[in-house]
Design an enzyme around this catalytic site. Structure first.
Site, mmCIF file in Angstrom:
data_model
loop_
_atom_site.group_PDB
_atom_site.id
_atom_site.type_symbol
_atom_site.label_atom_id
_atom_site.label_comp_id
_atom_site.label_asym_id
_atom_site.label_seq_id
_atom_site.Cartn_x
_atom_site.Cartn_y
_atom_site.Cartn_z
ATOM 1 N N SER A 86 -52.037 -1.084 -17.703
ATOM 2 C CA SER A 86 -52.611 -1.934 -17.011
ATOM 3 C C SER A 86 -51.751 -2.418 -15.776
ATOM 4 C CB SER A 86 -52.799 -3.398 -17.845
ATOM 5 O OG SER A 86 -51.663 -3.968 -18.162
ATOM 6 N N LYS B 297 -45.748 -7.649 -11.162
ATOM 7 C CA LYS B 297 -47.127 -7.747 -11.750
ATOM 8 C C LYS B 297 -47.786 -9.164 -11.727
ATOM 9 C CE LYS B 297 -49.401 -5.901 -15.832
ATOM 10 N NZ LYS B 297 -49.307 -5.152 -17.365
ATOM 11 N N SER C 53 -48.700 0.056 -21.177
ATOM 12 C CA SER C 53 -49.030 -0.394 -19.949
ATOM 13 C C SER C 53 -47.851 -0.234 -18.647
ATOM 14 C CB SER C 53 -49.474 -1.935 -19.693
ATOM 15 O OG SER C 53 -50.934 -2.171 -20.229
HETATM 16 N N1 GLN Z 1 -54.200 -0.006 -22.747
HETATM 17 C C1 GLN Z 1 -53.846 -1.098 -23.857
HETATM 18 C C2 GLN Z 1 -54.728 -2.139 -24.173
HETATM 19 O O1 GLN Z 1 -55.714 -2.134 -23.292
HETATM 20 C C3 GLN Z 1 -52.486 -1.352 -23.613
HETATM 21 C C4 GLN Z 1 -52.438 -2.602 -22.347
HETATM 22 C C5 GLN Z 1 -51.057 -3.016 -22.211
HETATM 23 O O2 GLN Z 1 -50.049 -2.340 -22.477
HETATM 24 N N2 GLN Z 1 -50.714 -4.221 -21.512
HETATM 25 O O3 GLN Z 1 -54.700 -3.054 -24.660
#
Ligand code: GLN
Length: 469
Positions: free
Chosen positions: A143, A67, A167
């Site tokens: 994400s 990532k 994410s």
């Molecule tokens: N969807 C969550 C957010 O927008 C989690 C994102 C993540 O785990 N980085 O913060």
């Protein structure tokens, strides 16, 4: 193909790491044009790395996608943001990269993500849109959407992601692969670009539970460079992974099966639970009464920490700098205004607000108290059960663009993944079937398994049973 079978092919002499890197390169150039999981890759370097192949290492010659918020020496690390798109090359390796390399793996490509990991669809990437390989009109989830899509499309054998509120698990679920968020502190965060430091964890996205265990084995462990890293020995995750669920107690939280869940998701998860019961597990109804507050709690704490962490992106220390500023304050303002996306700005404003002196007690301080209550719910539940099972996401992957202008819809869909981050416990998403949703068939559904603090051995054991069932 799984890492486990690729390793077997190396051992049998059917293929070589250099051949595999070349094939990946061809596959990415032909197939990633539509999916767009990758932001960049360095296959020449990867090919050079294959020369160090040492069959005695656990991940010898296995290529792994990364990532784009995990620093890898000499590679870009954009966090899918305009502010880091140009003018930033990692001057060091994150600890997980050092560990992967010393286990013989080859980190070779950088995957797309929501900008600074803020999002649930990878639509917040400032650089490109990644499509779900299982249905190109659908989101990958986020994400870590690029990581999930690369594995699901077969342009990677496995990938690393980061999970702050879901994410890793949510995109794994939407793309039909395995995604593991370890216990907070189990894997070093050194070199992961911080979003919300009390929640962030790095973990694997893979084609099988065995592969997730293999990668966790390599990246887990104490690191003096991360002060929240746990100084606890790393057990052998493969030792108990095939022990099955006979005699185990599985908790089913009433609050995770209530209103708002898509029927196909509920059915697939319930069938998975039934199959584990058939294998000898005992099903125990439990309650996690503070679940309903988890989204609100998270969306105070995570933006608060983000507003502080992202203050380093000021146009001076990192990334793009505005060119026509009148003074230093104007330079900060313009650089941030020009180079940060709307969701990132929303979080910074929200986080600054909840930390401001007039509102600190009403929001931030209260959210911390509710976080304790959510953590206590799990502690209490785990005195009665070995693991907890739930859906990962209330629905399968939605259409691309369906939540445009309505970020709250995506926030609410994080309800089942956020609690594990708030409590710091490990959780995994395992594919458990497919369903129809909003005009599309065969969309993957993931089942989530949660275990007590540092209970990854138990987690992987139940996950493997669920995968086989
Ligand atoms: N969807 C969550 C957010 O927008 C989690 C994102 C993540 O785990 N980085 O913060």
């Amino acid at each position: 193909m799984t890492l486990t079978s690729l390793r077997q092919q190396y051992q049998d002499g059917t293929t070589t790491p250099a051949e595999v890197i070349k094939t990946l390169g061809e596959k990415i150039s032909t197939e990633d044009t539509e999916v767009k999981a990758y932001l960049s890759h360095d296959l020449d370097q990867a090919l050079k790395d294959t020369e160090d192949y040492d069959a005695s290492l656990p991940l010898a010659g296995l290529p792994i996608a990364i990532k784009d918020n995990i620093n890898t020496f000499g590679a870009p690390c954009t966090c899918a943001s305009r502010i880091l798109e140009k003018n930033y090359t990692s001057p060091y390796n994150a600890t997980v990269i050092d560990k992967l390399k010393s286990a013989g793996a080859i980190p070779f490509g950088r995957t797309n993500m929501d900008e600074f990991a803020m999002g649930s669809a990878t639509e917040n990437s400032a650089l490109q849109l990644t499509r779900n390989p299982r249905n190109l009109e659908r989101i990958t989830g986020g994400s870590s959407g690029g990581s999930a899509a690369s594995v699901a499309a077969g342009t990677a054998f496995a990938a690393l992601g980061s999970d702050t509120g879901g994410s890793i698990r949510q995109p794994a679920s939407h793309c039909g692969i395995v995604g593991l968020k370890p216990t907070y502190g189990r894997v070093s965060r050194f070199g992961l670009v911080a979003f919300a430091s009390s929640l962030d964890q790095i973990g694997p996205l893979t084609n099988s539970v065995d592969d997730a265990a293999m990668i966790l084995q390599a990246i887990a462990g104490y690191d003096s460079r991360d002060t929240t890293s746990l100084d606890v020995p790393v057990p052998d995750y493969s030792a108990t992974i095939n022990d099955g669920v006979k005699g185990l107690k599985i908790g089913i939280p009433a609050e995770y099966f209530g209103e708002g869940i898509h029927e196909g998701v509920r059915k697939n998860v319930e069938e998975c639970v039934q199959r584990l019961k058939d294998q000898g597990a005992t099903i125990v109804p439990i309650s996690l009464p503070h679940t309903e507050h988890s989204v609100a709690t998270y969306y105070v704490i995570a933006p608060a920490e983000a507003s502080s962490n992202l203050s380093r992106f000021d146009g001076i220390r990192y990334g793009n700098r505005a060119t026509n500023a009148t003074d230093i304050v104007d330079l900060y303002h313009q650089s941030r205004e020009q180079s940060l996306g709307p969701e990132v700005k929303r979080r910074i404003i929200l986080g600054t607000y909840v930390l401001s002196s007039g509102y600190y007690d009403a929001y931030y301080s209260r959210a911390q108290k509710v976080r304790q209550l959510i953590t206590r719910d799990f502690k209490k539940a785990f005195t009665k059960v070995d693991v907890i099972i739930s859906p990962v996401s209330p629905t399968p992957a939605r259409k691309i663009g369906a939540c445009e202008g309505d970020p709250l819809q995506d926030y609410l869909a994080d309800i089942f993944t956020i609690p594990a981050n708030l409590a710091g416990i490990p959780a995994i998403s395992v594919p458990c079937g497919t369903t129809s949703f909003d005009g599309a068939d065969d969309l993957p559904v993931g089942v989530q398994i949660l275990a007590p603090h540092l209970g990854e051995q138990m987690l992987l054991r139940v996950a493997k049973a669920a995968e086989q069932a």
